[in-house]
Write a protein that holds these residues in place. Structure first.
Motif, PDB file in Angstrom:
ATOM      1  N   GLU A 115      -6.035  -5.917  -4.183  1.00  0.00           N
ATOM      2  CA  GLU A 115      -5.603  -5.411  -5.483  1.00  0.00           C
ATOM      3  C   GLU A 115      -5.581  -3.895  -5.390  1.00  0.00           C
ATOM      4  OE1 GLU A 115      -8.314  -6.636  -8.587  1.00  0.00           O
ATOM      5  OE2 GLU A 115      -9.667  -4.990  -8.180  1.00  0.00           O
ATOM      6  N   PRO A 116      -4.809  -3.237  -6.242  1.00  0.00           N
ATOM      7  CA  PRO A 116      -4.784  -1.772  -6.212  1.00  0.00           C
ATOM      8  C   PRO A 116      -6.191  -1.197  -6.427  1.00  0.00           C
ATOM      9  CG  PRO A 116      -2.957  -2.604  -7.506  1.00  0.00           C
ATOM     10  CD  PRO A 116      -3.848  -3.788  -7.206  1.00  0.00           C
ATOM     11  N   ALA A 117      -6.438  -0.065  -5.800  1.00  0.00           N
ATOM     12  CA  ALA A 117      -7.695   0.688  -5.961  1.00  0.00           C
ATOM     13  C   ALA A 117      -8.934  -0.129  -5.596  1.00  0.00           C
ATOM     14  CB  ALA A 117      -7.803   1.245  -7.379  1.00  0.00           C
ATOM     15  N   MET A 118      -8.872  -0.837  -4.484  1.00  0.00           N
ATOM     16  CA  MET A 118     -10.039  -1.600  -4.042  1.00  0.00           C
ATOM     17  C   MET A 118     -11.179  -0.651  -3.677  1.00  0.00           C
ATOM     18  SD  MET A 118      -8.624  -4.827  -1.817  1.00  0.00           S
ATOM     19  CE  MET A 118      -7.486  -3.964  -0.737  1.00  0.00           C
ATOM     20  N   ASN A 119     -12.407  -1.127  -3.898  1.00  0.00           N
ATOM     21  CA  ASN A 119     -13.561  -0.335  -3.488  1.00  0.00           C
ATOM     22  C   ASN A 119     -13.849  -0.594  -2.006  1.00  0.00           C
ATOM     23  OD1 ASN A 119     -15.295  -2.650  -3.204  1.00  0.00           O
ATOM     24  ND2 ASN A 119     -15.693  -2.639  -5.397  1.00  0.00           N
ATOM     25  N   THR A 120     -14.856   0.052  -1.473  1.00  0.00           N
ATOM     26  CA  THR A 120     -15.150  -0.051  -0.040  1.00  0.00           C
ATOM     27  C   THR A 120     -15.434  -1.485   0.383  1.00  0.00           C
ATOM     28  OG1 THR A 120     -15.991   2.223  -0.003  1.00  0.00           O
ATOM     29  CG2 THR A 120     -16.655   0.794   1.821  1.00  0.00           C
ATOM     30  N   LEU A 121     -16.257  -2.199  -0.357  1.00  0.00           N
ATOM     31  CA  LEU A 121     -16.571  -3.577   0.022  1.00  0.00           C
ATOM     32  C   LEU A 121     -15.332  -4.463  -0.060  1.00  0.00           C
ATOM     33  CD1 LEU A 121     -18.535  -5.713   0.988  1.00  0.00           C
ATOM     34  CD2 LEU A 121     -19.230  -6.060  -1.397  1.00  0.00           C
ATOM     35  N   ASP A 122     -14.504  -4.278  -1.085  1.00  0.00           N
ATOM     36  CA  ASP A 122     -13.262  -5.049  -1.186  1.00  0.00           C
ATOM     37  C   ASP A 122     -12.433  -4.884   0.091  1.00  0.00           C
ATOM     38  OD1 ASP A 122     -13.918  -5.681  -3.865  1.00  0.00           O
ATOM     39  OD2 ASP A 122     -12.597  -4.134  -4.686  1.00  0.00           O
ATOM     40  N   MET A 123     -12.282  -3.633   0.534  1.00  0.00           N
ATOM     41  CA  MET A 123     -11.471  -3.365   1.723  1.00  0.00           C
ATOM     42  C   MET A 123     -12.128  -3.907   2.978  1.00  0.00           C
ATOM     43  SD  MET A 123      -9.658   0.344   1.045  1.00  0.00           S
ATOM     44  CE  MET A 123     -11.119   1.261   0.555  1.00  0.00           C
ATOM     45  N   ILE A 124     -13.442  -3.756   3.087  1.00  0.00           N
ATOM     46  CA  ILE A 124     -14.158  -4.280   4.260  1.00  0.00           C
ATOM     47  C   ILE A 124     -13.927  -5.782   4.388  1.00  0.00           C
ATOM     48  CG2 ILE A 124     -16.497  -4.853   5.091  1.00  0.00           C
ATOM     49  CD1 ILE A 124     -17.331  -1.989   4.275  1.00  0.00           C
ATOM     50  N   LEU A 125     -14.101  -6.515   3.308  1.00  0.00           N
ATOM     51  CA  LEU A 125     -13.949  -7.970   3.371  1.00  0.00           C
ATOM     52  C   LEU A 125     -12.500  -8.366   3.619  1.00  0.00           C
ATOM     53  CD1 LEU A 125     -15.231 -10.750   3.238  1.00  0.00           C
ATOM     54  CD2 LEU A 125     -14.988 -10.676   0.746  1.00  0.00           C
ATOM     55  N   PHE A 126     -11.570  -7.724   2.949  1.00  0.00           N
ATOM     56  CA  PHE A 126     -10.142  -7.994   3.133  1.00  0.00           C
ATOM     57  C   PHE A 126      -9.756  -7.839   4.602  1.00  0.00           C
ATOM     58  CE2 PHE A 126      -5.695  -6.581   3.176  1.00  0.00           C
ATOM     59  CZ  PHE A 126      -5.079  -7.559   2.405  1.00  0.00           C
ATOM     60  N   ILE A 127     -10.213  -6.753   5.219  1.00  0.00           N
ATOM     61  CA  ILE A 127      -9.895  -6.466   6.620  1.00  0.00           C
ATOM     62  C   ILE A 127     -10.637  -7.427   7.552  1.00  0.00           C
ATOM     63  CG2 ILE A 127     -10.154  -4.749   8.465  1.00  0.00           C
ATOM     64  CD1 ILE A 127      -9.724  -2.598   6.186  1.00  0.00           C
ATOM     65  N   ALA A 128     -11.931  -7.632   7.303  1.00  0.00           N
ATOM     66  CA  ALA A 128     -12.734  -8.494   8.177  1.00  0.00           C
ATOM     67  C   ALA A 128     -12.160  -9.911   8.239  1.00  0.00           C
ATOM     68  CB  ALA A 128     -14.185  -8.525   7.697  1.00  0.00           C
ATOM     69  N   ASP A 129     -11.668 -10.408   7.119  1.00  0.00           N
ATOM     70  CA  ASP A 129     -11.078 -11.745   7.082  1.00  0.00           C
ATOM     71  C   ASP A 129      -9.846 -11.808   7.982  1.00  0.00           C
ATOM     72  OD1 ASP A 129     -10.739 -14.422   6.200  1.00  0.00           O
ATOM     73  OD2 ASP A 129      -9.405 -13.782   4.598  1.00  0.00           O
ATOM     74  N   TYR A 130      -9.137 -10.715   8.094  1.00  0.00           N
ATOM     75  CA  TYR A 130      -7.905 -10.661   8.881  1.00  0.00           C
ATOM     76  C   TYR A 130      -8.161 -10.457  10.373  1.00  0.00           C
ATOM     77  CZ  TYR A 130      -2.911  -9.610   9.537  1.00  0.00           C
ATOM     78  OH  TYR A 130      -1.582  -9.632   9.911  1.00  0.00           O
ATOM     79  N   ILE A 131      -9.212  -9.708  10.714  1.00  0.00           N
ATOM     80  CA  ILE A 131      -9.402  -9.305  12.120  1.00  0.00           C
ATOM     81  C   ILE A 131     -10.555  -9.997  12.829  1.00  0.00           C
ATOM     82  CG2 ILE A 131      -8.399  -7.026  11.671  1.00  0.00           C
ATOM     83  CD1 ILE A 131     -11.301  -5.887  12.011  1.00  0.00           C
ATOM     84  N   GLU A 132     -11.285 -10.883  12.148  1.00  0.00           N
ATOM     85  CA  GLU A 132     -12.464 -11.471  12.802  1.00  0.00           C
ATOM     86  C   GLU A 132     -12.067 -12.058  14.160  1.00  0.00           C
ATOM     87  OE1 GLU A 132     -13.526 -14.782  13.384  1.00  0.00           O
ATOM     88  OE2 GLU A 132     -12.134 -15.969  12.252  1.00  0.00           O
ATOM     89  N   PRO A 133     -13.024 -12.141  15.105  1.00  0.00           N
ATOM     90  CA  PRO A 133     -12.710 -12.477  16.496  1.00  0.00           C
ATOM     91  C   PRO A 133     -11.946 -13.778  16.732  1.00  0.00           C
ATOM     92  CG  PRO A 133     -14.946 -11.664  16.344  1.00  0.00           C
ATOM     93  CD  PRO A 133     -14.434 -11.801  14.936  1.00  0.00           C
ATOM     94  N   ARG A 134     -12.083 -14.756  15.872  1.00  0.00           N
ATOM     95  CA  ARG A 134     -11.394 -16.034  16.085  1.00  0.00           C
ATOM     96  C   ARG A 134      -9.914 -15.990  15.672  1.00  0.00           C
ATOM     97  NH1 ARG A 134     -14.640 -20.527  16.886  1.00  0.00           N
ATOM     98  NH2 ARG A 134     -13.217 -21.842  15.689  1.00  0.00           N
ATOM     99  N   ARG A 135      -9.520 -14.953  14.967  1.00  0.00           N
ATOM    100  CA  ARG A 135      -8.111 -14.813  14.581  1.00  0.00           C
ATOM    101  C   ARG A 135      -7.322 -14.398  15.825  1.00  0.00           C
ATOM    102  NH1 ARG A 135      -7.093 -16.740   9.348  1.00  0.00           N
ATOM    103  NH2 ARG A 135      -8.498 -15.748   7.884  1.00  0.00           N
TER     104      ARG A 135
END
Length: 193
Positions: A115-135
């Protein structure tokens, strides 16, 4: 951390093996990003662990839970109820796993579309879900994994761009929130130039 261990044991009973392994990958990737960006590692790990806690809930049940608990459902979510796992997941994290931290709950809620203007944790989780090692199937994954430790905002924008490009090629339905979020981060980058 005892709380995290309790959550892991409880969650493992409700996810299939593959989903649980993905969840652990997101949890540890969230921790790594939290360290890199000086964010609370425990909060990042809880968000990572619980982000898909509703993933194995059948679609009809997701819709029922939304109706019963007044969780807003968009037209695209009604047509594709698997998208509701983030919103329903935030509700389950609060009710079943007793998470009261609003920042964690919000990160779970927005981890798929952003969503627009995500906070740090929002961005961390959004990115981690995309890049985790099994992806291993996303385009530009190596580049995005490297970017993730350089700039959260640029990485979010790149993930959104690639996601929209993929969905457009596939003729998949796109949640308007994803488009709005991409435009927000693209405009932020343009303003900085």
């Amino acid at each position: 951390m005892k709380e995290l261990e309790k959550l892991e044991k409880k969650l493992q009973k409700h996810l299939d093996k593959e989903r649980y392994q993905h969840t652990l990958g997101v949890m540890y990737t969230s921790a790594a990003l939290a360290m890199a960006y000086h964010y609370d590692m425990d909060k990042a790990m809880i968000a990572g662990l619980l982000h898909d806690c509703a993933k194995n809930v059948p679609n009809e049940k997701k819709l029922e839970l939304c109706k019963k608990h007044h969780i807003e459902v968009t037209d695209i979510e009604r047509e594709n109820p698997f998208l509701l796992h983030a919103k329903v997941g935030a509700w389950i994290a609060r009710k079943k796993y007793e998470v009261t931290d609003e920042e964690i709950l919000h990160a779970i809620k927005v981890h798929t579309t952003g969503e627009p203007a995500m906070n740090t944790l929002d961005m961390i989780l959004f990115i981690a879900d995309y890049i985790e090692p099994r992806r291993d199937k996303a385009a530009n994954l190596a580049e995005i994994r490297e970017m993730a430790f350089q700039s959260l905002e640029k990485t979010v924008e790149k993930i959104l761009y690639d996601t929209l490009h993929y969905l457009n090629e596939k003729s998949g339905r796109i949640d308007p929130t994803t488009e709005v979020t991409y435009e927000y981060y693209k405009n932020r980058r343009d303003e900085k130039l």
